[in-house]
Design an enzyme around this catalytic site. Structure first.
Site, PDB file in Angstrom:
ATOM      1  N   GLY A 251       8.290   4.178   1.364  1.00  0.00           N
ATOM      2  CA  GLY A 251       8.642   5.342   1.790  1.00  0.00           C
ATOM      3  C   GLY A 251      10.010   5.482   2.321  1.00  0.00           C
TER       4      GLY A 251
ATOM      5  N   PHE B   2      11.501   4.577   4.733  1.00  0.00           N
ATOM      6  CA  PHE B   2      11.829   3.534   5.488  1.00  0.00           C
ATOM      7  C   PHE B   2      11.497   2.022   4.977  1.00  0.00           C
ATOM      8  CE2 PHE B   2      10.101   6.546   8.299  1.00  0.00           C
ATOM      9  CZ  PHE B   2      11.143   7.021   9.098  1.00  0.00           C
ATOM     10  N   GLY B   3      11.131   2.106   3.844  1.00  0.00           N
ATOM     11  CA  GLY B   3      10.993   0.677   3.155  1.00  0.00           C
ATOM     12  C   GLY B   3       9.432   0.591   2.580  1.00  0.00           C
TER      13      GLY B   3
ATOM     14  N   ILE C 213       0.707  -1.118  -0.169  1.00  0.00           N
ATOM     15  CA  ILE C 213      -0.149  -0.038  -0.033  1.00  0.00           C
ATOM     16  C   ILE C 213       0.898   1.294  -0.038  1.00  0.00           C
ATOM     17  CG2 ILE C 213      -2.093  -1.053   1.192  1.00  0.00           C
ATOM     18  CD1 ILE C 213      -1.061  -0.229   3.703  1.00  0.00           C
ATOM     19  N   GLY C 214       2.171   1.143   0.059  1.00  0.00           N
ATOM     20  CA  GLY C 214       2.961   2.263  -0.032  1.00  0.00           C
ATOM     21  C   GLY C 214       4.302   2.132   0.271  1.00  0.00           C
TER      22      GLY C 214
ATOM     23  N   LYS D  97       4.858  -2.150   8.250  1.00  0.00           N
ATOM     24  CA  LYS D  97       6.068  -1.508   7.639  1.00  0.00           C
ATOM     25  C   LYS D  97       7.302  -2.387   7.506  1.00  0.00           C
ATOM     26  CE  LYS D  97       5.681   3.362   7.364  1.00  0.00           C
ATOM     27  NZ  LYS D  97       5.594   4.666   7.657  1.00  0.00           N
TER      28      LYS D  97
ATOM     29  N   VAL E 278       5.224  -0.849   2.768  1.00  0.00           N
ATOM     30  CA  VAL E 278       4.292  -1.010   3.806  1.00  0.00           C
ATOM     31  C   VAL E 278       3.191  -1.737   3.038  1.00  0.00           C
ATOM     32  CG1 VAL E 278       2.350   0.354   4.855  1.00  0.00           C
ATOM     33  CG2 VAL E 278       4.556   1.640   4.203  1.00  0.00           C
TER      34      VAL E 278
ATOM     35  N   ASP F 167       9.406  15.865   9.223  1.00  0.00           N
ATOM     36  CA  ASP F 167       9.163  15.373   7.962  1.00  0.00           C
ATOM     37  C   ASP F 167       7.543  15.602   7.751  1.00  0.00           C
ATOM     38  OD1 ASP F 167       9.488  15.017   5.158  1.00  0.00           O
ATOM     39  OD2 ASP F 167       9.767  13.090   5.321  1.00  0.00           O
TER      40      ASP F 167
END
Ligand SMILES: *[C@@H]1O[C@H](CO)[C@@H](O)[C@H](O)[C@H]1NC(C)=O
Ligand SMILES: *[C@@H]1O[C@H](CO)[C@@H](O)[C@H](O)[C@H]1NC(C)=O
Ligand SMILES: *[C@@H]1O[C@H](CO)[C@@H](O)[C@H](O)[C@H]1NC(C)=O
Ligand SMILES: *[C@@H]1O[C@H](CO)[C@@H](O)[C@H](O)[C@H]1NC(C)=O
Length: 899
Positions: A545, A547-548, A542-543, A564, A550, A660
């Site tokens: 970012g 951090f890696g 689903i995403g 995540k 999701v 952020d």
């Protein structure tokens, strides 16, 4: 997309030495001696604080020097300047011209044949004397011995006087006419209008808070009514304070002020009546010989009768001791002293203009002890008589402006608390009012996550529910209890973790048992297999970012989660990882995405968050597939985000900087739940803190200037990013896409088709402009509607639009210390705090930035928001050179990171 996390317990401040501080250090005690003042000035005359800085801004004085007209600030450090009349001996500001619109130290006052005008630093007039058509022009401005500033025409006729428009003070001899009022200041430093009024009515002088009366002079034990004739004005002289009638020949109400020797009263004493910021009006006697100030009268005498002497729902006792009413506790989120129901499932309703209507929400009444009373009950007629308490409550439930009721059983009288909730007081006449009981309206909050989880799952959730309340206790309790709680909690966690990990035959679980038990607040540890099942082997992405990646998942208990998978970890130890997780796991706020748990598997690390089904704000805001977000939704999102950030900055044990803030990190759920994600993760990313360079990550477009200079990073850095996000919420487009506007200034000059690539510079008659700069320009021209997303078709509340723009501009000011705190942003958006005035000189950088921006956008059209990594010199490095600033403006656009 990269986030950085910054947990710090200290706030850093930037030291700036303003000209003013320098001056005031040189001239600490301005005196009259040796200086010659004008008693009268003629056109054309100009003055500013800086121009008269040697005289503390005084440019005019009365004949004997008792009063001066100055352009000055109310407190030495303050940057807000006002045109005031000051009583020199007592150093009291007795009048101010521009109380709601302060100016800067260099802003000018001009006295011309048309009258007096104050200009702000950009040359806009912000205050002036009424410009009636006069037969002759104004010939002079004089400060009289009474303290009255008057303007006379060529015939020596007074055409304007300051006594006609009093602020919060009247002086001896000054008449306060019927229908006029004094309005308190917000506080001693901020002279703008506060919420208390002293009003002269036809038969009384009353005090009001938000239009609700809390004091009548005639009811004061020191006041005597002589007749019931109509009041015409109030005046004070050497013997007392009088409400006069019948052309000033008859005293209606008198208050004789204490005077040890009425004969020797003259000239040596002076009196000032002031409505103080705290809602009490007081008369102070000032002795000219020894400068002593003696309070002679205070109304109300019992300070607990002032409606918000304590904050909301505190009980005021013993002359101002504030304590939450039984059943309530101090708001753990806002930390402003307001009280909220101690029962977490209850919340106080917003007043009517809060957009989330209370339709359909369950209402509950919290009954007050029978010794408590509300200030307005003695001054207001009941809204109903001869009704039962349930009829009274029903009426209140149906009316959003009703926040509580008082009901008298014997008489059946029903009193409503309307629009504003102040503090409570003890009954003044318990015998008489014994049967009058109070009920505060509360709504039952749907905390769908919390509630459903409670039912569905067992121990881990229980523990997670316990934790935040323990957190609250920790803050409030004495150290011993802290220690006890911690110990207990640690044990509990150790037990839980053992239980959890023991359930699976995991090989990885053995590695850190000891560490777990030593780190309080750690959320649930999931087993890798559980996550594989929950996410169906990481099927639905689903995403992704900083951090890696999701993935969506569903836990055994049916709860949806976002998992995540962290891929770009810094090389720090597991212990650091866990302690960060511990900190994040403890943060619970309705506007922050909750960390439900974590998992380590081999070298991999996973974080499990609650699932937000509407995804991130950028999708709803910038996307073209759904309907555009309604205005009210946008306002709620702005407010929710502000509340979440305010909590991070001031509500938790450790201050947490988000670093952020951007639409991608603001998540939405059904029914307009707004939650911020990706907070508190920096230590998971930053490779080494001790190195020569500190790597900071943020996203272009939201980076505050100080990231690129050597100024300190503080919570105000997040405030900047938030301000940028506000502008995007308003416009429905990224700030990084240029605004097209026609070059002619005529009315409808924006071309904001939703076509992103419309920002080409070739179009004739149009030019590109950086949207934040456009917002500044429209603010200066007062044309706020130009800034609104055209997709809304004008369906907005203009006053909210203006509020949002002004708050946004305050937030993006270059000088961090000028930006409001997030808590103040919340207050301004909620309408509790007065709106700040963005300072143009701290926004001029947008013009520079905008120029660079326009040049750059011509080159690279349709540019995607690139992630940038900035290398920043550690603090304390003295690399502040002249060229530094210009570097900062351009570089956050031009830098792109080596990622
Ligand atoms: C004052 O300024 C006005 C224009 O602002 C001008 O017309 C007038 O002549 C000036 N008066 C004096 C006395 O200088
Ligand atoms: C106005 O008053 C001043 C002194 O107060 C006086 O000198 C002047 O002559 C007066 N002017 C007129 C037109 O009365
Ligand atoms: C003050 O004003 C009151 C009411 O007009 C009057 O009766 C009284 O004599 C005045 N006192 C002095 C000292 O002027
Ligand atoms: C709610 O109560 C206030 C005060 O009594 C009243 O002015 C207002 O009209 C009421 N609103 C409704 C919807 O009944």
């Amino acid at each position: 997309m990269a986030s950085s996390l910054y947990t710090t317990t200290t706030t850093t401040t930037t030291t700036t030495i303003s000209l003013f501080l320098l001056y005031s250090a040189l001239l600490p005690y301005p005196t009259l001696s040796g200086r010659v003042f004008n008693h009268s000035i003629t056109p054309n005359f100009t003055a500013s604080f800086l121009q008269f800085v040697d005289h503390s801004g005084a440019f005019l004085a009365s004949k004997s020097g008792s009063f001066q007209a100055r352009i000055t600030n109310s407190k030495q450090e303050s940057q807000s300047y006002y045109l005031v009349i000051i009583h020199v001996l007592s150093n009291t500001i007795v009048w101010s011209a521009n109380r709601n619109t302060p100016i800067s130290e260099s802003s000018e006052l001009r006295f011309s044949p048309d009258g007096l005008t104050l200009y702000n630093e950009t040359g806009h007039s912000i205050w002036s004397t009424p410009s009636k058509k006069r037969p002759s022009s104004v010939s002079s401005l004089q400060l009289l011995e009474s303290g009255n500033l008057i303007m006379v025409d060529g015939m020596n006729k007074t055409v304007w006087e300051s006594f006609d428009s009093p602020t919060d003070v009247i002086v001896m001899g000054q008449e306060l006419l019927v229908g006029k009022s004094l309005v308190s200041s917000v506080n001693e430093e901020d002279l703008s209008e506060g919420s208390y009024r002293f009003v002269i009515g036809e038969n009384d002088a009353i005090l009001q808070w938000n239009r609700m009366t809390y004091y009548k002079l005639s009811m004061d034990t020191k006041a005597f009514r002589d007749t019931s004739l109509a009041v015409e004005y109030m005046v004070m002289n050497f013997t007392g304070m009088y409400l006069m009638g019948s052309n000033g020949t008859v005293v209606v109400i008198r208050v004789i002020l204490h005077n040890s020797n009425a004969v020797t009263d003259d000239s040596s004493t002076f009196r000032i009546l002031k409505l103080d910021p705290n809602g009490v009006f007081s008369i102070v006697k000032i002795d000219a010989t020894d400068r002593s100030q003696t309070p002679e009268f205070m109304g109300p005498a019992d300070i607990c009768r002032v409606p918000s002497i304590c904050r909301r729902l505190n009980v005021c006792t013993n002359g101002g001791i504030c304590q939450c009413a039984p059943g309530f506790h101090s708001d753990p989120i806002m930390k402003n002293g307001d009280c909220v129901p101690a029962d977490n499932s209850l919340d106080l309703p917003d007043s009517c203009d809060g957009s989330l209507s209370s339709n359909g929400t369950a209402v509950k009444y919290m009954s007050m002890r029978d010794n408590l009373d509300y200030f307005s009950n003695d001054f207001m007629d009941p809204i109903l008589r001869n009704v039962t308490v349930s009829v009274c409550q029903d009426l209140c439930s149906r009316n959003c402006s009703c926040l509580g009721i008082f009901h008298s059983q014997d008489s059946g009288s029903c009193y409503a608390i309307q629009n504003y909730l102040g503090s409570l007081m003890m009954k003044s006449n318990p015998a008489r009012d014994k049967d009058r009981l109070g009920y505060i309206k509360a709504i039952v909050v749907g905390n769908p996550n919390g509630n459903s989880e409670d039912k569905k799952s067992n121990f881990p959730v229980l523990a997670m529910v316990l934790l935040p309340s323990l957190g609250v206790l920790l803050i409030a309790m004495v150290p011993t209890i802290i220690w006890l709680r911690r110990r207990r909690r640690r044990r509990k966690w150790a037990r839980n973790v053992n239980k959890k990990t023991g359930r699976a035959n995991s090989s990885s679980s053995a590695e850190g048992e000891f560490e777990f038990s030593a780190i309080p607040g750690l959320p649930v540890r999931f087993n890798y297999d559980e996550l594989v099942v929950a996410t169906e082997d990481f099927k639905t992405r689903i995403g992704s970012g900083g951090f890696g990646t999701v993935y969506k998942g569903t836990l055994q208990d049916g709860a949806d989660v976002a998992v995540k998978k962290i891929t770009c970890l810094g090389a720090q130890g597991k212990r650091e990882f866990l302690s960060e997780i511990g900190i994040i796991g403890k943060i619970h706020h309705v506007n922050l995405v909750r960390l439900k748990g974590f998992c380590t598997h081999g070298g991999q690390k996973f974080l499990v968050f609650e699932y937000m089904n509407r995804g991130s704000l950028d999708r709803s805001l910038f996307g073209n597939d759904g309907p555009a977000l309604e205005w009210q939704e946008r306002y709620e999102i702005a407010l929710g985000t502000a509340r979440g950030l305010a909590y991070l900055h001031t509500g938790c044990e450790h201050k947490i900087l988000h670093c952020d803030v951007k639409p991608e990190n603001i998540l939405l759920h059904d029914k307009l739940q707004v939650k911020i994600s990706d907070f508190g993760l920096s230590k998971l990313l930053s490779p080494e803190e001790s190195g020569l360079f500190t790597t900071l990550r943020g996203t272009r477009g939201y980076l505050a200037p100080e990231w690129l200079t050597s100024s300190a990073i503080s919570d105000r850095t997040d405030v900047y990013s938030y301000g940028m996000v506000l502008l995007e919420i308003l416009r429905g487009k990224k700030n990084s896409s240029a605004q097209t506007r026609s070059n002619n200034i005529s009315g409808n000059n924006i071309n904001t088709g939703d076509n992103r690539s419309s920002s080409s510079s070739g179009e004739s008659g149009h030019r590109l402009i950086y949207f934040p700069l456009y917002a500044l320009e429209m603010h200066e021209e007062g044309r706020y509607s130009e800034l609104v997303d055209p997709r809304l078709g004008g369906k907005v509340r203009m006053e909210e639009v203006e509020k949002l723009v002004r708050v946004a501009l305050c937030c993006v000011q270059e000088e961090p210390s000028l930006r409001p705190s997030m808590s103040n942003v919340v207050g301004m958006l909620e309408g509790i705090l007065p709106l700040g005035e963005p300072r143009i000189e701290s926004l001029n950088f947008l013009r520079f930035y905008g120029r660079r921006f326009t040049e750059a956008s011509r080159l690279e059209e349709n540019n995607e928001q690139n992630e940038v990594i900035l290398y920043r010199q550690p603090l304390g490095n003295s690399s502040t050179t002249g060229s530094y600033n210009s570097f900062s403006y351009m570089s956050s656009h031009q830098l792109s990171g080596p990622r």
